[in-house]
Design a protein around this motif. Structure first.
Motif, mmCIF file in Angstrom:
data_model
loop_
_atom_site.group_PDB
_atom_site.id
_atom_site.type_symbol
_atom_site.label_atom_id
_atom_site.label_comp_id
_atom_site.label_asym_id
_atom_site.label_seq_id
_atom_site.Cartn_x
_atom_site.Cartn_y
_atom_site.Cartn_z
ATOM 1 N N VAL A 104 0.833 -1.206 0.000
ATOM 2 C CA VAL A 104 0.000 0.000 0.000
ATOM 3 C C VAL A 104 0.867 1.255 0.000
ATOM 4 N N THR A 105 1.841 1.310 0.941
ATOM 5 C CA THR A 105 2.677 2.508 1.024
ATOM 6 C C THR A 105 3.513 2.686 -0.241
ATOM 7 N N THR A 106 4.007 1.590 -0.805
ATOM 8 C CA THR A 106 4.818 1.690 -2.023
ATOM 9 C C THR A 106 3.996 2.232 -3.189
ATOM 10 N N ARG A 107 2.781 1.736 -3.335
ATOM 11 C CA ARG A 107 1.917 2.217 -4.423
ATOM 12 C C ARG A 107 1.582 3.695 -4.245
ATOM 13 N N LEU A 108 1.324 4.100 -3.000
ATOM 14 C CA LEU A 108 0.989 5.502 -2.760
ATOM 15 C C LEU A 108 2.179 6.417 -2.998
ATOM 16 N N VAL A 109 3.348 6.007 -2.544
ATOM 17 C CA VAL A 109 4.546 6.852 -2.645
ATOM 18 C C VAL A 109 4.996 6.996 -4.086
ATOM 19 N N PHE A 110 4.985 5.891 -4.820
ATOM 20 C CA PHE A 110 5.529 5.918 -6.186
ATOM 21 C C PHE A 110 4.444 5.910 -7.265
ATOM 22 N N GLY A 111 3.189 6.035 -6.869
ATOM 23 C CA GLY A 111 2.106 6.106 -7.845
ATOM 24 C C GLY A 111 1.990 4.866 -8.703
ATOM 25 N N ILE A 112 2.198 3.710 -8.110
ATOM 26 C CA ILE A 112 2.155 2.450 -8.843
ATOM 27 C C ILE A 112 0.719 1.928 -8.862
ATOM 28 N N LYS A 156 2.535 -9.603 -6.593
ATOM 29 C CA LYS A 156 3.643 -10.559 -6.700
ATOM 30 C C LYS A 156 4.868 -9.886 -7.311
ATOM 31 N N GLU A 157 4.649 -9.085 -8.357
ATOM 32 C CA GLU A 157 5.764 -8.362 -8.978
ATOM 33 C C GLU A 157 6.337 -7.312 -8.039
ATOM 34 N N LEU A 158 5.454 -6.688 -7.276
ATOM 35 C CA LEU A 158 5.880 -5.610 -6.391
ATOM 36 C C LEU A 158 6.723 -6.136 -5.228
ATOM 37 N N LYS A 159 6.485 -7.380 -4.847
ATOM 38 C CA LYS A 159 7.178 -7.927 -3.681
ATOM 39 C C LYS A 159 8.691 -7.895 -3.832
ATOM 40 N N GLY A 160 9.183 -8.097 -5.045
ATOM 41 C CA GLY A 160 10.627 -8.084 -5.259
ATOM 42 C C GLY A 160 11.166 -6.743 -5.734
ATOM 43 N N ASP A 161 10.302 -5.744 -5.782
ATOM 44 C CA ASP A 161 10.695 -4.416 -6.269
ATOM 45 C C ASP A 161 11.528 -3.692 -5.216
ATOM 46 N N LYS A 162 12.630 -3.063 -5.641
ATOM 47 C CA LYS A 162 13.494 -2.338 -4.695
ATOM 48 C C LYS A 162 12.765 -1.162 -4.058
ATOM 49 N N ARG A 163 11.785 -0.615 -4.774
ATOM 50 C CA ARG A 163 11.043 0.508 -4.212
ATOM 51 C C ARG A 163 10.225 0.059 -2.989
ATOM 52 N N ARG A 164 9.739 -1.170 -3.030
ATOM 53 C CA ARG A 164 8.995 -1.687 -1.877
ATOM 54 C C ARG A 164 9.923 -1.830 -0.671
ATOM 55 N N LYS A 165 11.124 -2.333 -0.905
ATOM 56 C CA LYS A 165 12.075 -2.479 0.195
ATOM 57 C C LYS A 165 12.422 -1.117 0.790
ATOM 58 N N LEU A 166 12.566 -0.109 -0.074
ATOM 59 C CA LEU A 166 12.864 1.235 0.408
ATOM 60 C C LEU A 166 11.713 1.767 1.251
ATOM 61 N N CYS A 167 10.480 1.605 0.759
ATOM 62 C CA CYS A 167 9.321 2.091 1.513
ATOM 63 C C CYS A 167 9.163 1.337 2.837
ATOM 64 N N LYS A 168 9.446 0.051 2.809
ATOM 65 C CA LYS A 168 9.369 -0.736 4.044
ATOM 66 C C LYS A 168 10.375 -0.210 5.069
ATOM 67 N N THR A 169 11.577 0.085 4.608
ATOM 68 C CA THR A 169 12.607 0.600 5.508
ATOM 69 C C THR A 169 12.213 1.963 6.063
ATOM 70 N N ILE A 170 11.646 2.822 5.211
ATOM 71 C CA ILE A 170 11.210 4.148 5.677
ATOM 72 C C ILE A 170 10.076 4.001 6.682
ATOM 73 N N SER A 171 9.124 3.119 6.411
ATOM 74 C CA SER A 171 8.004 2.915 7.335
ATOM 75 C C SER A 171 8.509 2.458 8.696
ATOM 76 N N LEU A 172 9.430 1.506 8.690
ATOM 77 C CA LEU A 172 9.992 1.030 9.954
ATOM 78 C C LEU A 172 10.792 2.133 10.636
ATOM 79 N N GLY A 173 11.441 2.969 9.826
ATOM 80 C CA GLY A 173 12.155 4.106 10.384
ATOM 81 C C GLY A 173 11.216 5.060 11.101
ATOM 82 N N LYS A 174 10.012 5.232 10.558
ATOM 83 C CA LYS A 174 9.020 6.081 11.215
ATOM 84 C C LYS A 174 8.644 5.509 12.583
#
Length: 637
Positions: free
Chosen positions: A436-444, A451-469
């Protein structure tokens, strides 16, 4: 009868040490009188160590007292003395203690008075101290140990007493760890130390009750924490069964692994991976540049520095941001293997009880946020990417290890508390939070499947930022975790905040509230968390972590009410681990998950219940590895 005289805040106080069975009669009369009057009596114990369940552990002395007088009963003197202690524990209707889970487990294991029988009549001063101010002394708090609390609330001249006691240990050729078992129980320094514990405890209780009232701490929160502490103690008492042959083999393997990587480090001029200056010099010679320093001003070479150099994230997975530095990788792996061999596998073997179980120490308010802490061994520090140490924990004959773990609980709490309704609605509809956060942040859009998004580097970045919050991670921390340049992380954070403005607004509101309320924030449970003035940005992390912890606590209470507690062998992070019989495994796993699933302010808190297999490690193995490594205890032996 021997009388001990001490002074507390200028007042002369006395304690009676029962030396003969005849001395016990006035003690019993005192207990009866205190029970009739409904006095709250402080209780404490002196033991040979902190490992209640390890063979050779002994209960030596039990102390009872008021603010001015006390009794010291040497339980080790034999049956009449032990019976007198049992009588007091069962007779006294109101007691207080500092960290009663320890004493209560001791009384259950060595006197046959179960903690379930005593704890409901106890007010634990350590719990009240945490509710009043959870900060340690070095961060401006009162601390949570009895002597610092006594200095703050009772007597500025209150001393720890251990300094003098350790000198007595040294006189008999023992250390601060071994002296407790060998010092003469009649030693006057030892008896004075023991008496002061209950005198201070009685007075600290009154002061802390007053402090909690002044701070508006809800009585129901104190009651809740006592219930959680009892649950934690019962889980600690059950313990975890260890596959000892496997653990012995793993110890050898880890030591060999540590030596193998140490040899790699030697190729780069590092003769000892535990020599920071050697490691720093060699890394600098290889062209590495970093700015982190130790407190002494030397280049830092801790894990937080070396992981990014080795292109590893905090879970020891490859980031893919750079070519791994072979020396950093070798130092990390050598030190980790050595630590695991010492702090985990050897510690497990050393602390196995007569039934083959270990009993990790459980602190249900171990962190400032009240998150649980597990020590001896520190199981919460194990990375999820390596199952080998967890594999030491096994189910008994005919049993299975099952577990239920919260799914992204801190981030769900953050979304709910921040009022991010769009995020909450999509989570409740079944979407993955990080998707959800990855789609909102990057307009995906939907053209990219989950399934495709799971291996996307943008998802990993958003996950890290979310955990950082949720964990107060700044730009530098996120840069190290992702391996991305700081400027790129800043841009990603800006995109994240623009797409999810509720999170940033909520963080700003918490900061304003903290400044307006003497650097405190209040959680939904009524817990008041004190912040450091120079780290007010931690407000959002403290709020998320503490609230998630309280949700876990509520789930554990519901598990207890449902009769599931006898199955539970551990709580590590947000993972509840149990060992039911194989035929009940699916039902118990599902029941654990049902108690962890609950609504919270418009968002659904969910868990992932699972039957792991014969061992705890099986839950962290790849499916293809389970047939090879997840053997039942009988086969493993």
């Amino acid at each position: 009868m021997h009388t001990i005289t001490v002074r507390v805040n200028g007042e002369e106080c006395h304690g009676q040490f029962a030396e003969t069975p005849e001395d016990l009669r006035p003690f019993v009369e005192w207990v009866d009188d205190m029970a009739r009057r409904g006095e709250r009596i402080a209780v404490d114990s002196e033991t040979t160590s902190l490992d209640t369940f390890v063979p050779g552990f002994r209960l030596r002395l039990v102390q009872f007292g008021t603010a001015t007088d006390g009794w010291l009963i040497p339980a080790e003197f034999g049956t009449p003395f032990a019976n007198a202690v049992r009588y007091a524990l069962r007779k006294l209707p109101r007691m207080t203690a500092q960290n009663f889970p320890f004493d209560g487990l001791v009384f259950g294991e060595h006197l046959g008075v179960p903690i379930e029988e005593t704890f409901r009549r106890v007010v634990d001063t350590k719990i009240l101290a945490h509710l009043a101010d959870s900060r340690p002394e070095h961060e401006g708090g009162t601390g949570l140990s009895l002597k610092p609390l006594a200095r703050h609330y009772v007597d500025p001249a209150a001393t720890d007493g251990q300094t003098e006691l350790i000198k007595e240990f040294h006189k008999i050729g023992k250390t601060k760890d071994t002296g407790w078992a060998h010092i003469d129980i009649r030693n006057p320094v030892y008896l004075r130390y023991a008496l002061l514990d209950v005198l201070y405890g009685s007075r600290v209780l009154v002061a802390l009750q007053d402090e909690c009232r002044k701070r508006g701490i809800p009585a129901r929160l104190a009651e809740y924490e006592h219930r959680i502490a009892l649950i934690g103690a019962i889980i600690e008492r059950k313990g975890m069964l260890i596959d000892q042959p496997y653990t012995e083999r793993l110890t050898v393997e880890l030591r060999e692994e540590a030596a193998r990587y140490a040899e790699v480090a030697k190729r780069y001029g590092v003769n000892s991976v535990n020599a920071p200056k050697q490691v720093a010099a060699a890394l600098a010679g290889m062209g590495e540049v970093w700015t982190e320093k130790t407190d002494g001003g030397d280049p830092a070479t801790g894990k937080e520095v070396l992981l990014p150099m080795a292109d590893l994230d905090k879970d020891w997975q490859r980031i893919g941001a750079r070519t791994p530095n072979p020396l950093a990788d070798a130092v990390l792996r050598s030190k980790r293997a050595g630590k695991w061999a010492t702090s985990y596998t050897t510690a497990m073997l050393d602390k196995v009880d007569a039934s083959g179980r270990i009993h990790p120490h459980t602190s249900t308010m171990g962190a400032r946020t009240a998150r649980w802490a597990v020590s001896s061994p520190p199981l919460q520090q194990l990375p999820s990417s390596d199952w080998r140490v967890r594999r030491c924990v096994t189910a008994g004959s005919g049993r299975r290890i099952v577990a239920s773990d919260f799914s992204q609980v801190e981030l769900r709490v953050l979304a709910a508390m921040a009022g991010a309704q769009n995020v909450c609605d999509r989570i409740n509809a079944g979407e993955d939070l990080h998707n959800v956060t990855t789609r909102l942040v990057f307009g995906i859009g939907p053209e990219v499947t989950d399934k495709e998004l799971k291996g996307d580097k943008r998802r990993k970045l958003c996950k890290t930022i979310s955990l950082g919050k949720a964990y107060a991670g700044g730009v530098d921390t996120l840069s190290k975790q992702t391996g991305l340049p700081s400027e790129q992380v800043k841009r990603a954070l800006a995109q994240y905040d623009a797409a999810l403005p509720e999170f940033k607004r909520y963080g700003k509101r918490l900061t304003r509230d903290a400044y307006a309320n003497r650097m405190t924030v209040e959680t939904p449970s009524g817990r008041v968390l004190r912040l450091n003035r120079d780290k007010v940005y931690t407000a959002i992390a403290f709020m998320c972590q503490s609230t998630a912890r309280d949700i876990l606590g509520q789930a554990l209470i519901e598990m207890d009410d449902a009769g599931l507690l006898p199955h539970i062998i551990g709580v590590v992070h947000d993972e509840v681990i149990a060992d039911p019989y194989a035929e009940d495994a699916e039902d118990v796993a599902r029941a654990l998950g049902e108690r962890m699933d609950m609504p919270f302010r418009g968002v659904r808190i969910e868990s992932d219940p699972e039957v792991y297999g014969h061992t705890w490690g099986a839950g962290y193995m790849k499916p293809e590895d389970k047939p090879l490594y997840d053997a039942p205890l009988e086969v493993a032996a």
